[in-house]
Design an enzyme around this catalytic site. Structure first.
Site, PDB file in Angstrom:
ATOM      1  N   LYS A 140     -10.229   0.065  -2.767  1.00  0.00           N
ATOM      2  CA  LYS A 140     -10.175  -0.131  -1.319  1.00  0.00           C
ATOM      3  C   LYS A 140     -10.474   1.168  -0.589  1.00  0.00           C
ATOM      4  O   LYS A 140      -9.619   2.049  -0.504  1.00  0.00           O
ATOM      5  CB  LYS A 140      -8.788  -0.646  -0.908  1.00  0.00           C
ATOM      6  CG  LYS A 140      -8.617  -0.795   0.607  1.00  0.00           C
ATOM      7  CD  LYS A 140      -7.270  -1.413   0.975  1.00  0.00           C
ATOM      8  CE  LYS A 140      -7.039  -1.363   2.485  1.00  0.00           C
ATOM      9  NZ  LYS A 140      -5.711  -1.853   2.885  1.00  0.00           N
ATOM     10  N   LYS A 186      -6.892   3.249  -3.535  1.00  0.00           N
ATOM     11  CA  LYS A 186      -7.338   3.249  -2.146  1.00  0.00           C
ATOM     12  C   LYS A 186      -7.544   4.689  -1.716  1.00  0.00           C
ATOM     13  O   LYS A 186      -6.775   5.567  -2.106  1.00  0.00           O
ATOM     14  CB  LYS A 186      -6.265   2.548  -1.309  1.00  0.00           C
ATOM     15  CG  LYS A 186      -6.460   2.572   0.186  1.00  0.00           C
ATOM     16  CD  LYS A 186      -5.396   1.699   0.878  1.00  0.00           C
ATOM     17  CE  LYS A 186      -5.367   1.937   2.374  1.00  0.00           C
ATOM     18  NZ  LYS A 186      -4.298   1.181   3.066  1.00  0.00           N
ATOM     19  N   ASP A 193       0.858  -1.184   0.000  1.00  0.00           N
ATOM     20  CA  ASP A 193       0.000   0.000   0.000  1.00  0.00           C
ATOM     21  C   ASP A 193       0.895   1.234   0.000  1.00  0.00           C
ATOM     22  O   ASP A 193       1.507   1.549   1.019  1.00  0.00           O
ATOM     23  CB  ASP A 193      -0.903   0.019   1.244  1.00  0.00           C
ATOM     24  CG  ASP A 193      -1.988  -1.058   1.196  1.00  0.00           C
ATOM     25  OD1 ASP A 193      -1.748  -2.106   0.572  1.00  0.00           O
ATOM     26  OD2 ASP A 193      -3.065  -0.837   1.787  1.00  0.00           O
TER      27      ASP A 193
END
Lengths: 308, 283
Positions: B219, B183, B120
């Site tokens: 996400k 995300k 991430d």
């Protein structure tokens, strides 16, 4: 809504159209409507009191979430501070005395009964405000043990209490249990009198402006029969105060006890005449406390004997 | 956008649909701990929770992944050996992203070497906001290259981007640069994930998929702690992208306390009683 006694009319030729009040519940310091969108209209002597929220089990859940979130910080406040906050409720009630009396009359009381109930209610707030920082000394103890230990028993709040308020004493009955519950450091979800719910809502408005933190008191309006299985089974509720006469035929208290036993809840059923002075007492605070006993070794820190 | 997003919250999801939805939510969670105070013990506890959400509830799905800082990746890898729970690691100077590209790439490399299945990364919001899009693009592309087979999630930190136009632009940019997932947030600043922001990103994913045929995951992270809200997100994914995305390969929730709320809802459905906080394990 039933009509209030008007004190004075500003212009008799052009009477004002009265602004009617939307009765809402009191949850987490806010005044939400029921999520179910349902209402009911209690009647006194054939006259409708207004439209009141018919609380659903989800309203109950939301109120318990609010009460749980508020509980730890309420219990952690100093006893003296809880006392000050409770006293502030009395200040707020005093300012609304006239409105509270009017509303009790609308709900069926005579003028004399109404005034007496409001005055007793205000005095009861002051009574329990005084007890906040005293019950611990009265009920705690230092216990004799046969070993070099200090042994203390102290009271701790039970947690989140669900209170089914008195049906016939909409103000005094509600306060007579909410106050000792609060004094002991618990938070509470009240189910107001279903037939006379106005006073509980006005009381909520007083609480909202009296330094009582959001979520410490939550007030629902609705029907006991619909909600009883849900609050009795809700595992986040630690105790139940049921203000109902014990009835042999209708065994709602019995079924509440049975369901509550699954999650080890305390269930107290009260059937007291709240107008009587002997029914305000610190033992009601103790009903919603748990006793914690701690052992602490006595240390030898001086040559002359055990001490601190 | 706000109005469209609000309509997703007005669907009534009850009974069997709710039961399936809740299980799907559980299966899409990246169970996350990203605190300065994290210790090996905390990571072990989190991994144990990922494997054993609630032993008294039979046939529960497990979470999709755990999400930790790079220095805990090898520990998490050991703890989760033998399961198909993925290990996600934040990298690239999370959460601010304020360091040189060399250091960021080194961090990614270390995390991947330690066994991270997913990385991430955060984008350089300062560069993005000052219009240096080439830099942001090249940075994502470089990180993607360093990831190798690990899947790359690109955190846009939408709360710092200012408006939805920027969110859309950043989403397009990240996908063009090779992101496998986009995300919303680090979870460190407010606002984190919201329905309107997620909707904009889902629409960007839809358009990108139509244009290139490549499927990119989504996400939302931060601020989703209620089951009901999570179900609203699923409705939004279903109605924006379709069922192909309703799988933890393509949709994840970044959350720490959501799992417990979903568990409580599932227990409520099974027993009929609302459970207490003590009935599920601590986060």
């Amino acid at each position: 809504m039933a009509k209030r006694k008007t004190k004075r009319t500003t212009n008799p030729e052009h009477p004002r159209l009265p602004v009617l009040k939307t009765y809402k519940m009191f949850v987490g310091g806010k005044f939400p409507r029921t999520e179910s969108g349902r209402h009911y209209t209690p009647r006194v002597k054939g006259r409708g009191l207004g439209n009141f929220c018919l609380a659903s089990r989800k309203d109950l859940r939301n109120a318990v979430v609010a009460a749980r979130a508020a509980q730890a910080s309420w219990a952690e406040r100093s006893a003296y501070n809880r006392s000050q906050i409770l006293y502030r409720i009395a200040e707020m009630l005093e300012g609304r005395r006239g409105q509270l009396i009017d509303e009790l009359e609308i709900q069926g009381a005579t003028e004399g009964q109404a005034a007496s109930e409001v005055d007793q209610s205000i005095e009861r707030v002051v009574y329990y405000a005084g007890w906040c920082d005293k019950y611990q000394q009265v009920f705690s103890s230092v216990n004799p043990v046969a070993s070099p230990h200090f042994n203390f028993s102290v009271l701790e709040p039970t947690g989140v209490v669900f209170h089914v308020a008195s049906e016939n004493r909409p103000l005094l009955g509600l306060l007579s249990l909410v106050l000792p519950i609060l004094a002991g450091g618990n938070t509470v979800v009240c189910l107001a009198s279903s037939t006379r719910p106005i006073s509980a809502i006005t009381l909520s408005e007083c609480l909202a402006t009296s330094d009582v933190p959001a979520g410490v008191v939550n007030v629902l309006t609705g029907q006991l029969a619909e909600l009883s299985a849900h609050f009795a089974g809700h595992r986040e509720i630690n105790a139940i105060a049921l203000d109902r006469p014990p009835r042999s035929k209708n065994s709602i208290a019995q079924s509440i006890r049975e369901t509550a036993a699954d999650s080890l809840k305390r269930v107290h059923v009260y059937n007291l005449n709240w107008a009587r002075g002997e029914n305000q007492n610190p033992y009601l605070i103790r009903d919603f406390c748990e006793v914690k006993t701690v052992w602490h070794p006595v240390e030898q820190i001086s040559s002359s004997g055990p001490g601190y | 956008m706000a109005q469209r997003a609000k309509r997703f919250t007005e669907r009534s999801i009850k009974g069997e649909a709710k039961r399936q939805g809740l299980r799907m939510v559980l299966n899409m969670i990246d169970l996350t701990t990203l605190e300065g105070s994290d210790t090996p013990g905390k990571i072990q506890q989190l991994c144990h929770k990922a494997r054993h959400l609630h032993d008294n509830v039979p046939d529960l799905p497990h979470v999709a992944a755990v999400c930790v800082y790079p220095n805990f990746v090898s520990l998490a890898k050991r703890e989760l050996a033998g399961t198909d729970i993925k290990i996600a690691s934040v990298a690239t100077a999370f959460p601010s992203g304020q360091t040189s590209l060399e250091l960021k790439l080194t961090e990614v490399e270390q995390a991947v070497d330690a066994g991270a299945d997913e990385i991430d990364m955060v984008i350089s919001r300062g560069r993005f906001l000052s219009g240096d899009f080439d830099y942001v693009f090249d940075e994502i592309a470089a990180v993607k290259q360093t990831c190798g087979t690990a899947r790359l999630k690109v955190i846009l930190e939408t709360g710092e981007l200012g408006n939805l136009d920027n969110v859309r632009h950043a989403s397009d940019l990240a996908m063009e640069a090779g992101a496998d997932f986009i995300k919303t947030s680090t979870g460190k600043i407010k606002p984190a994930a919201t329905l309107p922001v997620t909707l904009v990103m889902l629409l960007a994913i839809r358009d990108y998929h139509r244009r290139t045929g490549r499927q990119v995951g989504m996400k939302p992270a931060g601020g989703i702690s209620q089951s009901k809200l999570a179900l609203h997100y699923l409705v939004m994914v279903q109605e924006t992208l379709g069922p192909a995305w309703l799988d933890n390969q393509w949709f994840r929730f970044g959350a720490s306390s959501l799992a417990n709320d979903v568990l409580k809802q599932i227990i409520k459905q099974q027993t009929g009683y609302y459970p207490a906080a003590d009935d599920v394990s601590r986060d």
